[in-house]
Design an enzyme around this catalytic site. Structure first.
Site, PDB file in Angstrom:
ATOM      1  N   GLN A  67       0.986  -1.177  -0.144  1.00 56.36           N
ATOM      2  CA  GLN A  67      -0.046   0.061  -0.205  1.00 56.36           C
ATOM      3  C   GLN A  67       0.890   1.231   0.092  1.00 56.36           C
ATOM      4  OE1 GLN A  67      -2.151  -0.629   3.689  1.00 56.36           O
ATOM      5  NE2 GLN A  67      -4.101  -1.083   2.506  1.00 56.36           N
ATOM      6  N   THR A 236       1.495  -2.353   7.282  1.00 52.66           N
ATOM      7  CA  THR A 236       1.901  -3.607   7.518  1.00 52.66           C
ATOM      8  C   THR A 236       0.765  -4.545   6.769  1.00 52.66           C
ATOM      9  OG1 THR A 236       0.861  -3.346   9.622  1.00 52.66           O
ATOM     10  CG2 THR A 236       3.162  -4.065   9.495  1.00 52.66           C
ATOM     11  N   HIS A 237      -0.115  -3.696   5.636  1.00 56.78           N
ATOM     12  CA  HIS A 237      -1.002  -4.480   5.032  1.00 56.78           C
ATOM     13  C   HIS A 237      -0.296  -5.160   3.427  1.00 56.78           C
ATOM     14  CE1 HIS A 237      -3.708  -1.712   7.029  1.00 56.78           C
ATOM     15  NE2 HIS A 237      -3.276  -2.557   8.037  1.00 56.78           N
ATOM     16  N   LEU A 238       0.187  -6.263   3.958  1.00 55.22           N
ATOM     17  CA  LEU A 238       1.097  -6.946   2.829  1.00 55.22           C
ATOM     18  C   LEU A 238       0.341  -7.650   2.350  1.00 55.22           C
ATOM     19  CD1 LEU A 238       3.630  -7.417   5.454  1.00 55.22           C
ATOM     20  CD2 LEU A 238       4.471  -5.922   3.338  1.00 55.22           C
TER      21      LEU A 238
END
Ligand SMILES: Cc1cc2nc3c(=O)[nH]c(=O)nc-3n(C[C@H](O)[C@H](O)[C@H](O)COP(=O)(O)OP(=O)(O)OC[C@H]3O[C@@H](n4cnc5c(N)ncnc54)[C@H](O)[C@@H]3O)c2cc1C
Length: 311
Positions: A67, A236-238
């Site tokens: 993101q 941390t939106h992998l």
């Protein structure tokens, strides 16, 4: 651990407290260890063909996406926000610039971004804001912290990130964990589309800033030509790396999160997302997990086998 003949996995291998390898047989394995670990464990277990960006073949590690974020910090001398009485997640979101809500093409990018403000908890360190140029310690720092605490609000954007052929995950050829297993390597950088979108969103945030009229504001927004910097926290939106799809040549899982090559292996998590469509992932991760669990319970348990045909 994969059983070649009947296209199933046989169980998992783990290390016990004494460091001994233990094999745990299993009729069905659900891999749900966070997107990056899901990909690493698939690669280490040699289940599914690793992605090769040169030939554009293979599946495990492809479609990794992230993101892109930006933020502005607004200082209001005469307003008190009381951050210490807030819940961590409380905030407001403007969704008018999310994908498919407006014509992005005329602005030179695809995708979109939400704008948000949260009133984060006023933690002792995280909530301290000081104006640019303030020393990081000493009496001047203390003075500025006293004057600024509770007088700030933030605006942020969180945007989409498409997957690209040269962005992927694989096993690192150099670095290993204490057991000698390769670590996961991330090959990643911002693309023009990300930076153009961020530029557009920064202009939208500035419009809000102009209406709110803070005494001053600071900006942390990526610029054209910037490169990905893993040293500072952004998101941390992998997502991606073991994606769901309809074609085993370009996806690891079918639409039920069932592995194409081993029908008793299901892989849960945002590793299944083919693109990162900006919104925080966990709601969709949970929804997909329920969806997969329903099909395991209602169809797979009584009749184990592929839930979708490969063709
Ligand atoms: C700091 C931070 C903030 C976040 N904020 C948000 C947010 O605001 N909104 C949002 O939607 N999402 C947020 N996320 C993302 C969210 O945490 C993930 O989307 C969600 O946790 C994913 O669920 P999961 O079950 O796939 O993985 P996880 O919740 O990470 O669960 C995986 C589990 O597997 C275990 N595990 C890993 N490897 C192994 C192994 N080899 N053997 C045994 N066990 C293993 C881990 O210990 C862990 O318990 C945030 C993440 C972080 C790190």
């Amino acid at each position: 651990m994969k059983h070649e003949e009947d296209e199933t996995v046989k169980g998992v291998i783990y290390r016990d407290a004494d460091g001994n390898e233990v094999f745990q047989p299993a009729g069905m394995v659900i891999l749900a260890s966070f997107p990056l670990s899901n990909v690493r464990l698939l690669l280490l277990s040699e289940i599914g063909e690793p992605y090769d960006p040169e030939s554009n073949t293979g599946v495990v590690g492809r479609n990794f996406s992230y993101q892109i974020t930006g933020s502005m910090d607004l200082y209001f001398k005469d307003h008190q926000f009381n951050p210490f009485i807030s819940a961590g997640g409380s905030g407001q979101v403007i969704d008018d610039f999310s994908p498919d809500t407006f014509d992005t093409e005329q602005h030179g990018f695809i995708g979109g971004s939400y704008i948000y403000t949260t009133q984060g908890p006023g933690g002792a360190i995280g909530a301290l804001r000081t104006p640019p140029g303030t020393p990081q310690w000493g009496s001047e720092w203390k003075k500025q912290v006293r004057e600024h605490y509770g007088h700030h609000m933030m605006l942020g954007t969180t945007g989409t990130n498409m997957s690209y052929r040269d962005v992927y995950l694989d096993l690192d050829p150099t670095y290993k964990d204490p057991h000698g297993d390769p670590l996961l390597r991330m090959t990643y950088d911002w693309k023009d589309n990300d930076l153009r979108m961020t530029e557009f969103m920064a202009a939208r945030m500035r419009e809000i800033v102009a209406q709110l009229q803070p005494d001053y504001h600071t900006e942390s927004v990526k610029q054209r030509g910037d490169h990905f910097d893993p040293s500072s926290y952004q998101s941390t939106h992998l997502t991606g790396g073991a994606i769901m799809g309809t074609d085993p040549k370009t996806s690891v899982l079918n639409r039920y999160l069932q592995h194409w090559d081993a029908h008793n292996l299901f892989v849960m998590g945002a590793s299944a997302f083919p693109q990162n469509m900006q919104h925080n992932p966990t709601g969709t991760v949970a929804a997909l997990t329920y969806w997969s669990a329903q099909h395991i319970r209602e169809r797979y348990l009584d009749n184990p086998g592929p839930l979708m045909s490969r063709s």
